[in-house]
Design a protein around this motif. Structure first.
Motif, PDB file in Angstrom:
ATOM      1  N   ILE A  22      36.190  36.015  29.925  1.00  0.00           N
ATOM      2  CA  ILE A  22      37.402  36.339  30.169  1.00  0.00           C
ATOM      3  C   ILE A  22      37.923  37.549  29.631  1.00  0.00           C
ATOM      4  CG2 ILE A  22      39.653  35.244  30.303  1.00  0.00           C
ATOM      5  CD1 ILE A  22      38.370  32.663  30.236  1.00  0.00           C
ATOM      6  N   TYR A  23      37.992  37.643  28.278  1.00  0.00           N
ATOM      7  CA  TYR A  23      38.646  38.885  27.613  1.00  0.00           C
ATOM      8  C   TYR A  23      37.451  39.875  27.404  1.00  0.00           C
ATOM      9  CZ  TYR A  23      42.024  35.299  27.017  1.00  0.00           C
ATOM     10  OH  TYR A  23      43.039  34.318  27.219  1.00  0.00           O
ATOM     11  N   GLY A  24      36.305  39.713  27.698  1.00  0.00           N
ATOM     12  CA  GLY A  24      35.082  40.960  27.133  1.00  0.00           C
ATOM     13  C   GLY A  24      34.773  41.451  28.208  1.00  0.00           C
ATOM     14  N   LEU A  25      35.056  41.458  29.432  1.00  0.00           N
ATOM     15  CA  LEU A  25      34.664  42.373  30.734  1.00  0.00           C
ATOM     16  C   LEU A  25      34.872  43.613  30.470  1.00  0.00           C
ATOM     17  CD1 LEU A  25      35.442  39.755  33.503  1.00  0.00           C
ATOM     18  CD2 LEU A  25      33.319  39.818  32.451  1.00  0.00           C
ATOM     19  N   GLU A  26      33.897  44.524  31.224  1.00  0.00           N
ATOM     20  CA  GLU A  26      34.446  45.956  31.321  1.00  0.00           C
ATOM     21  C   GLU A  26      35.571  46.090  32.447  1.00  0.00           C
ATOM     22  OE1 GLU A  26      34.873  49.675  30.532  1.00  0.00           O
ATOM     23  OE2 GLU A  26      33.680  48.420  29.422  1.00  0.00           O
ATOM     24  N   PRO A  27      36.745  46.561  32.327  1.00  0.00           N
ATOM     25  CA  PRO A  27      37.685  46.153  33.207  1.00  0.00           C
ATOM     26  C   PRO A  27      37.559  47.296  34.594  1.00  0.00           C
ATOM     27  CG  PRO A  27      38.912  46.551  31.113  1.00  0.00           C
ATOM     28  CD  PRO A  27      37.284  46.927  30.988  1.00  0.00           C
ATOM     29  N   ALA A 106      40.867  35.498  40.759  1.00  0.00           N
ATOM     30  CA  ALA A 106      40.483  34.941  39.541  1.00  0.00           C
ATOM     31  C   ALA A 106      39.830  36.210  38.992  1.00  0.00           C
ATOM     32  CB  ALA A 106      39.744  33.609  39.773  1.00  0.00           C
ATOM     33  N   LEU A 107      39.057  36.872  39.489  1.00  0.00           N
ATOM     34  CA  LEU A 107      38.416  37.958  38.882  1.00  0.00           C
ATOM     35  C   LEU A 107      39.464  39.262  38.267  1.00  0.00           C
ATOM     36  CD1 LEU A 107      35.234  38.831  38.136  1.00  0.00           C
ATOM     37  CD2 LEU A 107      35.123  39.961  40.352  1.00  0.00           C
ATOM     38  N   GLY A 108      40.322  39.144  39.096  1.00  0.00           N
ATOM     39  CA  GLY A 108      41.280  40.229  38.977  1.00  0.00           C
ATOM     40  C   GLY A 108      42.175  39.990  37.767  1.00  0.00           C
ATOM     41  N   LEU A 109      42.560  38.610  37.462  1.00  0.00           N
ATOM     42  CA  LEU A 109      43.015  38.091  36.313  1.00  0.00           C
ATOM     43  C   LEU A 109      42.203  38.399  35.195  1.00  0.00           C
ATOM     44  CD1 LEU A 109      45.752  36.808  35.389  1.00  0.00           C
ATOM     45  CD2 LEU A 109      45.077  34.490  35.943  1.00  0.00           C
ATOM     46  N   LYS A 110      41.092  37.911  35.151  1.00  0.00           N
ATOM     47  CA  LYS A 110      39.972  38.120  34.238  1.00  0.00           C
ATOM     48  C   LYS A 110      39.998  39.645  33.581  1.00  0.00           C
ATOM     49  CE  LYS A 110      36.860  34.354  35.003  1.00  0.00           C
ATOM     50  NZ  LYS A 110      35.459  34.019  35.514  1.00  0.00           N
ATOM     51  N   HIS A 111      39.831  40.429  34.758  1.00  0.00           N
ATOM     52  CA  HIS A 111      39.890  41.949  34.130  1.00  0.00           C
ATOM     53  C   HIS A 111      41.317  42.536  33.819  1.00  0.00           C
ATOM     54  CE1 HIS A 111      35.726  43.389  35.670  1.00  0.00           C
ATOM     55  NE2 HIS A 111      35.888  42.151  36.401  1.00  0.00           N
ATOM     56  N   ALA A 112      42.173  42.116  34.294  1.00  0.00           N
ATOM     57  CA  ALA A 112      43.799  42.526  33.476  1.00  0.00           C
ATOM     58  C   ALA A 112      43.477  42.054  32.197  1.00  0.00           C
ATOM     59  CB  ALA A 112      44.828  41.862  34.487  1.00  0.00           C
ATOM     60  N   LEU A 113      42.753  40.695  31.736  1.00  0.00           N
ATOM     61  CA  LEU A 113      43.242  40.088  30.515  1.00  0.00           C
ATOM     62  C   LEU A 113      42.169  41.137  29.526  1.00  0.00           C
ATOM     63  CD1 LEU A 113      43.205  36.336  31.238  1.00  0.00           C
ATOM     64  CD2 LEU A 113      44.907  37.537  29.970  1.00  0.00           C
ATOM     65  N   SER A 114      41.030  41.439  30.326  1.00  0.00           N
ATOM     66  CA  SER A 114      40.016  42.107  29.520  1.00  0.00           C
ATOM     67  C   SER A 114      40.453  43.519  29.310  1.00  0.00           C
ATOM     68  CB  SER A 114      38.658  42.338  30.183  1.00  0.00           C
ATOM     69  OG  SER A 114      38.210  41.051  30.370  1.00  0.00           O
ATOM     70  N   ALA A 115      41.211  44.092  30.050  1.00  0.00           N
ATOM     71  CA  ALA A 115      41.864  45.634  29.883  1.00  0.00           C
ATOM     72  C   ALA A 115      42.837  45.263  28.764  1.00  0.00           C
ATOM     73  CB  ALA A 115      42.497  46.038  31.105  1.00  0.00           C
ATOM     74  N   LYS A 116      43.605  44.410  28.508  1.00  0.00           N
ATOM     75  CA  LYS A 116      44.563  44.367  27.627  1.00  0.00           C
ATOM     76  C   LYS A 116      43.790  44.148  26.254  1.00  0.00           C
ATOM     77  CE  LYS A 116      48.666  44.535  29.475  1.00  0.00           C
ATOM     78  NZ  LYS A 116      49.546  45.925  29.189  1.00  0.00           N
ATOM     79  N   ALA A 117      42.667  43.268  26.099  1.00  0.00           N
ATOM     80  CA  ALA A 117      41.953  42.932  25.220  1.00  0.00           C
ATOM     81  C   ALA A 117      41.302  44.217  24.623  1.00  0.00           C
ATOM     82  CB  ALA A 117      40.954  42.017  25.208  1.00  0.00           C
ATOM     83  N   GLY A 120      43.568  46.423  22.694  1.00  0.00           N
ATOM     84  CA  GLY A 120      44.079  45.985  21.693  1.00  0.00           C
ATOM     85  C   GLY A 120      45.558  45.651  21.877  1.00  0.00           C
ATOM     86  N   ALA A 121      45.804  45.156  23.136  1.00  0.00           N
ATOM     87  CA  ALA A 121      47.268  44.822  23.169  1.00  0.00           C
ATOM     88  C   ALA A 121      47.575  43.388  23.453  1.00  0.00           C
ATOM     89  CB  ALA A 121      47.629  45.619  24.521  1.00  0.00           C
ATOM     90  N   ILE A 122      46.522  42.890  22.619  1.00  0.00           N
ATOM     91  CA  ILE A 122      46.720  40.969  22.982  1.00  0.00           C
ATOM     92  C   ILE A 122      47.229  40.726  21.361  1.00  0.00           C
ATOM     93  CG2 ILE A 122      45.660  38.923  23.144  1.00  0.00           C
ATOM     94  CD1 ILE A 122      44.050  39.960  25.331  1.00  0.00           C
ATOM     95  N   VAL A 123      48.156  39.822  21.423  1.00  0.00           N
ATOM     96  CA  VAL A 123      48.603  39.346  19.990  1.00  0.00           C
ATOM     97  C   VAL A 123      48.481  37.641  20.351  1.00  0.00           C
ATOM     98  CG1 VAL A 123      50.547  38.824  18.411  1.00  0.00           C
ATOM     99  CG2 VAL A 123      50.101  41.147  19.402  1.00  0.00           C
TER     100      VAL A 123
END
Length: 205
Positions: A22-27, A106-117, A120-123
């Motif tokens: 979810i958070y480790g994909l290449e955006p 669902a894939l778009g949501l995963k890639h958006a979360l991965s882009a933030k991760a 370094g923009a996830i707290v």
């Protein structure tokens, strides 16, 4: 991947494992863009409209004789050719919505979360709770966390936290069920509670 869990006082409160699927994909910007366009198309009202020839309140009588007038042959004054007439092929109310497969969403949501991760923009917060509804105090705590323009996601928000956050500029609160690509993309920081991380994994894993 592991990331640090903080509390609202910006102190370490442990670690949490973020799912790499979810958070480790290449955006992929193309996937994110597809979902954003789909979301924005859905929210368009589609109520724009102009008057048609039948709706323009002008004379419907023929202007003159068919022949012998020395000019073009015209029918109604409501024709698009004349000033004050209707608009030819103008917009009419319709839906701008189109279908997008659930897997792509669902894939778009995963890639958006991965882009933030990746940025370094996830707290990750242990919990989003406030002892009293104080906007100024919460604004300072969020600023210390680097969440000046941020989206805060939790399963169910504490009443004091929600009251404190609602008047802070550029801070948006969103329940986990409403998490979407557009809101993630337009925020600089994504603040997730541990409960939100768990709920997102259950939804997307």
């Amino acid at each position: 991947m592991k990331t640090q869990v903080l509390n609202l006082d910006n102190k370490a409160s442990g670690e949490i494992e973020l799912n790499d699927s979810i958070y480790g994909l290449e955006p992929r910007p193309d996937l994110i863009q597809r979902v954003v366009v789909w979301q924005l198309a859905k929210r368009r009202s589609g109520t724009h409209k102009v008057l048609t020839r039948g709706e323009v309140d002008r004379s419907k009588h023929k202007l003159g004789n068919q022949k012998g007038g020395g000019g073009a042959r015209h029918g109604q004054r409501s024709a698009p050719l004349f000033v004050g007439g209707a608009k030819a092929m103008g917009p009419v109310p319709h839906s701008h919505e189109f279908d997008l497969p659930k897997k792509v969403r669902a894939l778009g949501l995963k890639h958006a979360l991965s882009a933030k991760a990746k940025a370094g923009a996830i707290v990750v917060l242990d919990e989003a709770k406030a002892s009293e509804p104080k906007t100024g105090a919460l604004a300072k705590k969020l600023a210390a966390l680097g969440a000046v323009k941020a989206l805060v996601v939790d399963g169910e928000f504490d009443a004091n936290f929600a009251l404190s956050a609602r008047n802070i500029a550029d801070i948006a609160l969103l329940p986990t069920a409403g998490l979407n690509v557009y809101d993630i993309v337009k925020s600089d920081k994504l603040v997730l509670t541990t409960a939100a991380v768990k709920a997102i994994e259950e939804r997307l894993a």
